[in-house]
Design a protein around this motif. Structure first.
Motif, PDB file in Angstrom:
ATOM      1  N   LEU A   1       0.842  -1.193   0.000  1.00  0.00           N
ATOM      2  CA  LEU A   1       0.000   0.000   0.000  1.00  0.00           C
ATOM      3  C   LEU A   1       0.880   1.246   0.000  1.00  0.00           C
ATOM      4  N   ASP A   2       0.366   2.312  -0.601  1.00  0.00           N
ATOM      5  CA  ASP A   2       1.038   3.612  -0.552  1.00  0.00           C
ATOM      6  C   ASP A   2       2.438   3.564  -1.169  1.00  0.00           C
TER       7      ASP A   2
ATOM      8  N   LEU B   1       1.578   0.378  -6.234  1.00  0.00           N
ATOM      9  CA  LEU B   1       0.129   0.513  -6.191  1.00  0.00           C
ATOM     10  C   LEU B   1      -0.332   1.586  -7.161  1.00  0.00           C
ATOM     11  N   LYS B   2       0.396   2.677  -7.219  1.00  0.00           N
ATOM     12  CA  LYS B   2       0.040   3.732  -8.167  1.00  0.00           C
ATOM     13  C   LYS B   2       0.054   3.192  -9.598  1.00  0.00           C
TER      14      LYS B   2
ATOM     15  N   TYR C   1      -3.948  -9.284   0.908  1.00  0.00           N
ATOM     16  CA  TYR C   1      -3.367  -9.655   2.199  1.00  0.00           C
ATOM     17  C   TYR C   1      -2.249  -8.656   2.475  1.00  0.00           C
ATOM     18  N   THR C   2      -2.227  -8.060   3.659  1.00  0.00           N
ATOM     19  CA  THR C   2      -1.232  -7.023   3.927  1.00  0.00           C
ATOM     20  C   THR C   2      -0.075  -7.513   4.784  1.00  0.00           C
TER      21      THR C   2
ATOM     22  N   CYS D   1      -3.612 -11.636  11.212  1.00  0.00           N
ATOM     23  CA  CYS D   1      -3.322 -11.018   9.921  1.00  0.00           C
ATOM     24  C   CYS D   1      -4.354  -9.961   9.547  1.00  0.00           C
ATOM     25  N   SER D   2      -4.026  -9.203   8.507  1.00  0.00           N
ATOM     26  CA  SER D   2      -4.886  -8.125   8.029  1.00  0.00           C
ATOM     27  C   SER D   2      -5.071  -8.226   6.523  1.00  0.00           C
ATOM     28  N   PHE D   3      -6.246  -7.808   6.070  1.00  0.00           N
ATOM     29  CA  PHE D   3      -6.562  -7.760   4.647  1.00  0.00           C
ATOM     30  C   PHE D   3      -7.070  -6.352   4.322  1.00  0.00           C
ATOM     31  N   ALA D   4      -6.681  -5.858   3.161  1.00  0.00           N
ATOM     32  CA  ALA D   4      -7.093  -4.517   2.745  1.00  0.00           C
ATOM     33  C   ALA D   4      -8.092  -4.608   1.597  1.00  0.00           C
TER      34      ALA D   4
END
Length: 214
Positions: free
Chosen positions: A38-39, A43-44, A61-62, A86-89
């Protein structure tokens, strides 16, 4: 118990399927997974390549961390169970040509007003407190041992004529290491050669070197 790919890939696919089933009719054109950070410029670039297909939703999945469960001293060779937090975006993006405000808040067209904020709200509504399972015939298996919990909303660094935010959801699953208590593969031979590290003309007054023979 399944492997890492089963859980991470399954959670990504389940989230995409759920979002597409309810958000395509609202005007979202693209649903895809994203494997970068991310960022970042990656990604751009990914958003730029999808520019004809806005508004869009990407799932990624981050990050995550492993915690042994239960916390006990390991028994040599036996498998161990880990809890993977865990984290997902869910990345929501719009390239509405009417400007940043229209991309963020939408603009009323007939009875519909749909911008990134509405996309985020819908993703939160669909996924929050949802526990994901996968069915195989008559059996069901958990993908998320904890329902998805919204934990943060992140603005994606400015991209020309694109507005994007990432909604982060936290959960966890469990996995096991391989049982290594069975006999290993025997090694038939192991050969070492010992050579001096010094050139032949220099007195051998230093320690020898060790070379593994093929």
């Amino acid at each position: 118990m399944r492997d890492f790919d089963f859980y991470v890939g399954g959670i990504e696919d389940a989230i995409l399927t759920l979002l597409e089933s309810e958000m395509r009719s609202l005007g979202v054109k693209t649903f895809a997974t994203y494997s970068g950070e991310l960022d970042t410029e990656n990604l751009k670039r990914a958003l730029g390549e999808l520019s004809p297909k806005f508004p869009l939703v990407m799932v990624s999945y981050t990050d995550g961390r492993d915690l042994q469960q239960p916390v006990t001293s390991p028994v040599f060779g036996l498998s161990r169970t880990f809890k993977h937090e865990c984290s997902f975006a869910v990345i929501c993006a719009s390239n509405d040509a009417r400007g940043d405000k229209a991309r963020r808040r939408g603009k009323l067209i007939g009875a519909r007003k749909f911008g990134v904020y509405q996309m985020l709200a819908k993703a939160r509504e669909i996924l929050s407190d949802l526990q994901l399972k996968i069915s195989d015939g008559d059996t069901e298996e958990l993908l998320t041992y904890q329902p998805l919990v919204p934990s943060a909303t992140e603005f994606i660094a400015r991209i020309p004529e694109v507005t994007a935010y990432a909604q982060i959801f936290d959960t966890y699953f469990k996995w096991e290491t391989r049982d290594r208590s069975v006999a290993g593969i025997p090694v038939s031979s192991f050969t070492l050669d010992v050579d001096s590290l010094n050139e032949p003309e220099i007195p051998a007054n230093n320690l020898p070197g060790v070379r593994f023979a093929a």
